[in-house]
Design an enzyme around this catalytic site. Sequence first.
Site, PDB file in Angstrom:
ATOM      1  N   ILE A  22       0.832  -1.210   0.000  1.00 51.33           N
ATOM      2  CA  ILE A  22       0.000   0.000   0.000  1.00 51.33           C
ATOM      3  C   ILE A  22       0.869   1.263   0.000  1.00 51.33           C
ATOM      4  O   ILE A  22       0.567   2.244  -0.684  1.00 51.33           O
ATOM      5  CB  ILE A  22      -0.942  -0.021   1.227  1.00 51.33           C
ATOM      6  CG1 ILE A  22      -1.962  -1.167   1.086  1.00 51.33           C
ATOM      7  CG2 ILE A  22      -1.648   1.316   1.402  1.00 51.33           C
ATOM      8  CD1 ILE A  22      -2.788  -1.433   2.346  1.00 51.33           C
ATOM      9  N   ASP A  67      13.480   3.059  10.811  1.00 53.19           N
ATOM     10  CA  ASP A  67      12.527   2.143  11.443  1.00 53.19           C
ATOM     11  C   ASP A  67      11.617   3.022  12.291  1.00 53.19           C
ATOM     12  O   ASP A  67      12.119   3.824  13.113  1.00 53.19           O
ATOM     13  CB  ASP A  67      13.312   1.135  12.301  1.00 53.19           C
ATOM     14  CG  ASP A  67      12.420   0.046  12.857  1.00 53.19           C
ATOM     15  OD1 ASP A  67      11.310   0.373  13.335  1.00 53.19           O
ATOM     16  OD2 ASP A  67      12.827  -1.120  12.829  1.00 53.19           O
ATOM     17  N   VAL A  68      10.309   2.892  12.122  1.00 58.60           N
ATOM     18  CA  VAL A  68       9.394   3.797  12.836  1.00 58.60           C
ATOM     19  C   VAL A  68       9.427   3.609  14.351  1.00 58.60           C
ATOM     20  O   VAL A  68       8.947   4.470  15.096  1.00 58.60           O
ATOM     21  CB  VAL A  68       7.928   3.678  12.339  1.00 58.60           C
ATOM     22  CG1 VAL A  68       7.804   4.121  10.891  1.00 58.60           C
ATOM     23  CG2 VAL A  68       7.380   2.272  12.528  1.00 58.60           C
ATOM     24  N   ASN A  94       2.134   4.660   7.124  1.00 62.04           N
ATOM     25  CA  ASN A  94       1.666   3.411   6.531  1.00 62.04           C
ATOM     26  C   ASN A  94       2.367   2.174   7.103  1.00 62.04           C
ATOM     27  O   ASN A  94       1.795   1.078   7.081  1.00 62.04           O
ATOM     28  CB  ASN A  94       1.891   3.497   5.010  1.00 62.04           C
ATOM     29  CG  ASN A  94       1.846   2.153   4.337  1.00 62.04           C
ATOM     30  OD1 ASN A  94       0.775   1.605   4.083  1.00 62.04           O
ATOM     31  ND2 ASN A  94       3.022   1.572   4.065  1.00 62.04           N
ATOM     32  N   TYR A 162      -3.338  -7.157  16.674  1.00 60.02           N
ATOM     33  CA  TYR A 162      -3.455  -6.295  15.490  1.00 60.02           C
ATOM     34  C   TYR A 162      -4.685  -5.396  15.613  1.00 60.02           C
ATOM     35  O   TYR A 162      -4.618  -4.184  15.388  1.00 60.02           O
ATOM     36  CB  TYR A 162      -3.538  -7.168  14.233  1.00 60.02           C
ATOM     37  CG  TYR A 162      -3.552  -6.374  12.944  1.00 60.02           C
ATOM     38  CD1 TYR A 162      -2.367  -5.887  12.389  1.00 60.02           C
ATOM     39  CD2 TYR A 162      -4.743  -6.090  12.279  1.00 60.02           C
ATOM     40  CE1 TYR A 162      -2.379  -5.152  11.206  1.00 60.02           C
ATOM     41  CE2 TYR A 162      -4.758  -5.358  11.100  1.00 60.02           C
ATOM     42  CZ  TYR A 162      -3.573  -4.887  10.566  1.00 60.02           C
ATOM     43  OH  TYR A 162      -3.586  -4.153   9.399  1.00 60.02           O
ATOM     44  N   LYS A 166      -4.725  -1.223  15.750  1.00 58.38           N
ATOM     45  CA  LYS A 166      -5.363  -0.365  14.750  1.00 58.38           C
ATOM     46  C   LYS A 166      -6.490   0.473  15.365  1.00 58.38           C
ATOM     47  O   LYS A 166      -6.712   1.616  14.939  1.00 58.38           O
ATOM     48  CB  LYS A 166      -5.868  -1.215  13.578  1.00 58.38           C
ATOM     49  CG  LYS A 166      -4.727  -1.817  12.752  1.00 58.38           C
ATOM     50  CD  LYS A 166      -3.849  -0.731  12.119  1.00 58.38           C
ATOM     51  CE  LYS A 166      -2.785  -1.293  11.196  1.00 58.38           C
ATOM     52  NZ  LYS A 166      -1.974  -0.254  10.536  1.00 58.38           N
TER      53      LYS A 166
HETATM   54  P1  NDP Z   1       3.446  -4.720   3.472  1.00 50.83           P
HETATM   55  O1  NDP Z   1       4.006  -5.718   4.411  1.00 50.83           O
HETATM   56  O2  NDP Z   1       3.228  -5.108   2.050  1.00 50.83           O
HETATM   57  O3  NDP Z   1       4.322  -3.394   3.498  1.00 50.83           O
HETATM   58  C1  NDP Z   1       4.620  -2.772   4.713  1.00 50.83           C
HETATM   59  C2  NDP Z   1       5.936  -2.053   4.590  1.00 50.83           C
HETATM   60  O4  NDP Z   1       6.209  -1.442   5.852  1.00 50.83           O
HETATM   61  C3  NDP Z   1       7.096  -3.004   4.287  1.00 50.83           C
HETATM   62  O5  NDP Z   1       7.970  -2.442   3.337  1.00 50.83           O
HETATM   63  C4  NDP Z   1       7.751  -3.133   5.645  1.00 50.83           C
HETATM   64  O6  NDP Z   1       9.132  -3.430   5.607  1.00 50.83           O
HETATM   65  C5  NDP Z   1       7.547  -1.746   6.213  1.00 50.83           C
HETATM   66  N1  NDP Z   1       7.725  -1.762   7.646  1.00 50.83           N
HETATM   67  C6  NDP Z   1       7.289  -2.696   8.523  1.00 50.83           C
HETATM   68  N2  NDP Z   1       7.692  -2.392   9.744  1.00 50.83           N
HETATM   69  C7  NDP Z   1       8.394  -1.233   9.654  1.00 50.83           C
HETATM   70  C8  NDP Z   1       9.067  -0.419  10.578  1.00 50.83           C
HETATM   71  N3  NDP Z   1       9.140  -0.759  11.867  1.00 50.83           N
HETATM   72  N4  NDP Z   1       9.665   0.710  10.142  1.00 50.83           N
HETATM   73  C9  NDP Z   1       9.631   1.045   8.841  1.00 50.83           C
HETATM   74  N5  NDP Z   1       9.038   0.298   7.897  1.00 50.83           N
HETATM   75  C10 NDP Z   1       8.425  -0.826   8.307  1.00 50.83           C
HETATM   76  O7  NDP Z   1       2.080  -4.232   4.114  1.00 50.83           O
HETATM   77  P2  NDP Z   1       0.766  -3.577   3.467  1.00 50.83           P
HETATM   78  O8  NDP Z   1       1.131  -2.722   2.339  1.00 50.83           O
HETATM   79  O9  NDP Z   1      -0.236  -4.640   3.289  1.00 50.83           O
HETATM   80  O10 NDP Z   1       0.273  -2.715   4.707  1.00 50.83           O
HETATM   81  C11 NDP Z   1       0.526  -1.336   4.838  1.00 50.83           C
HETATM   82  C12 NDP Z   1      -0.330  -0.806   5.969  1.00 50.83           C
HETATM   83  O11 NDP Z   1      -1.704  -1.077   5.686  1.00 50.83           O
HETATM   84  C13 NDP Z   1      -0.041  -1.436   7.324  1.00 50.83           C
HETATM   85  O12 NDP Z   1      -0.132  -0.466   8.323  1.00 50.83           O
HETATM   86  C14 NDP Z   1      -1.165  -2.459   7.471  1.00 50.83           C
HETATM   87  O13 NDP Z   1      -1.437  -2.754   8.814  1.00 50.83           O
HETATM   88  C15 NDP Z   1      -2.293  -1.712   6.810  1.00 50.83           C
HETATM   89  N6  NDP Z   1      -3.379  -2.566   6.356  1.00 50.83           N
HETATM   90  C16 NDP Z   1      -3.133  -3.542   5.434  1.00 50.83           C
HETATM   91  C17 NDP Z   1      -4.159  -4.346   5.017  1.00 50.83           C
HETATM   92  C18 NDP Z   1      -3.949  -5.438   4.034  1.00 50.83           C
HETATM   93  O14 NDP Z   1      -4.888  -6.232   3.871  1.00 50.83           O
HETATM   94  N7  NDP Z   1      -2.816  -5.537   3.362  1.00 50.83           N
HETATM   95  C19 NDP Z   1      -5.533  -4.182   5.535  1.00 50.83           C
HETATM   96  C20 NDP Z   1      -5.670  -3.119   6.486  1.00 50.83           C
HETATM   97  C21 NDP Z   1      -4.624  -2.342   6.864  1.00 50.83           C
HETATM   98  P3  NDP Z   1       9.634  -4.961   5.832  1.00 50.83           P
HETATM   99  O15 NDP Z   1       9.405  -5.624   4.515  1.00 50.83           O
HETATM  100  O16 NDP Z   1      11.051  -4.783   6.208  1.00 50.83           O
HETATM  101  O17 NDP Z   1       8.799  -5.537   6.939  1.00 50.83           O
END
Ligand code: NDP
Length: 257
Positions: A22, A67-68, A94, A162, A166
């Site tokens: 996303i 890292d957030v 995000n 989770y 959220k």
């Molecule tokens: P992805 O896992 O595809 O992408 C998430 C990205 O965030 C990855 O690049 C990940 O890196 C990065 N990330 C994770 N932890 C950290 C951190 N501590 N600091 C910096 N970067 C970090 O997830 P989505 O795109 O699916 O999800 C994006 C957001 O949408 C999230 O907040 C998720 O909870 C929310 N969401 C998603 C849904 C879904 O169905 N996909 C539904 C509802 C909400 P790395 O690869 O290193 O982990």
Amino acid sequence: MYLEKFKLSGKTAFITGGGQGIGLACAEALAEAGAKVIIGDRDSKVADSAKASLKAKGFDIETAIMDVTDTKRVAEVAADLVARHGKVDILVNNAGIARSETPAETVTDEHWLNVIDVNLNGTFWCCREFGKHMLKARSGAIVNVGSMSGFIVNKPQEQCFYNASKAGVHHLTKSLAAEWGARGVRVNAVAPTYIDTPLNAFVKSTPKMYDAWIGGTPMARMGQVEEIASVVLFLASEAASLMTGSIVLVDGGYTCW
Ligand code: NDP
């Protein structure tokens, strides 16, 4: 006149976890609208590959490895971007993680803390550090990525960690919107249903979950990343100038039933 409000020319936007899923779609949407986009991600390979994929589409973006959950690094990145770009107008929180289904009574301390740390604490650290600069400029738009799971509990889900993280993001959004509304900073959230990304590959591969979810969705299909990014673009833009504290559900109708 109306289309102009969606344009982000001259704006700077920072997206956490923008390397894939996303976040990457949001980066493309905001860049296409004219913003200078900076992707923050914790893995330099993921960030570099995102930068290359957007470059191939004609968008010149920057990356910041962060890292957030690292408050010092979040503050550093915010200060650096403001110093180099003069301001950060848009923050998209995000970055988020999910963990596999786990009955509440067996969730370990580490498991609980890890999810809360990234999803809720990380969102707050970024709001606080970028928000300070936005408040000084008396201008800014923050879009937090919450979840439909912050409103309801999916049947037959075992994801209390989770869901709670959220729901926290949603209420944080409203709290900051109330505090900062008169000071020029809008804070909203988007709350997606399941979207086809690596984060929830476990849903697709678990027929019990996948079937229950599709069966419970009036539109009977999975969401795509672009369908979240376009709502994020709207909330980040002047087209949403009267919106703050809103949690916009994008769920294919799941919560109607
Ligand atoms: P992805 O896992 O595809 O992408 C998430 C990205 O965030 C990855 O690049 C990940 O890196 C990065 N990330 C994770 N932890 C950290 C951190 N501590 N600091 C910096 N970067 C970090 O997830 P989505 O795109 O699916 O999800 C994006 C957001 O949408 C999230 O907040 C998720 O909870 C929310 N969401 C998603 C849904 C879904 O169905 N996909 C539904 C509802 C909400 P790395 O690869 O290193 O982990």
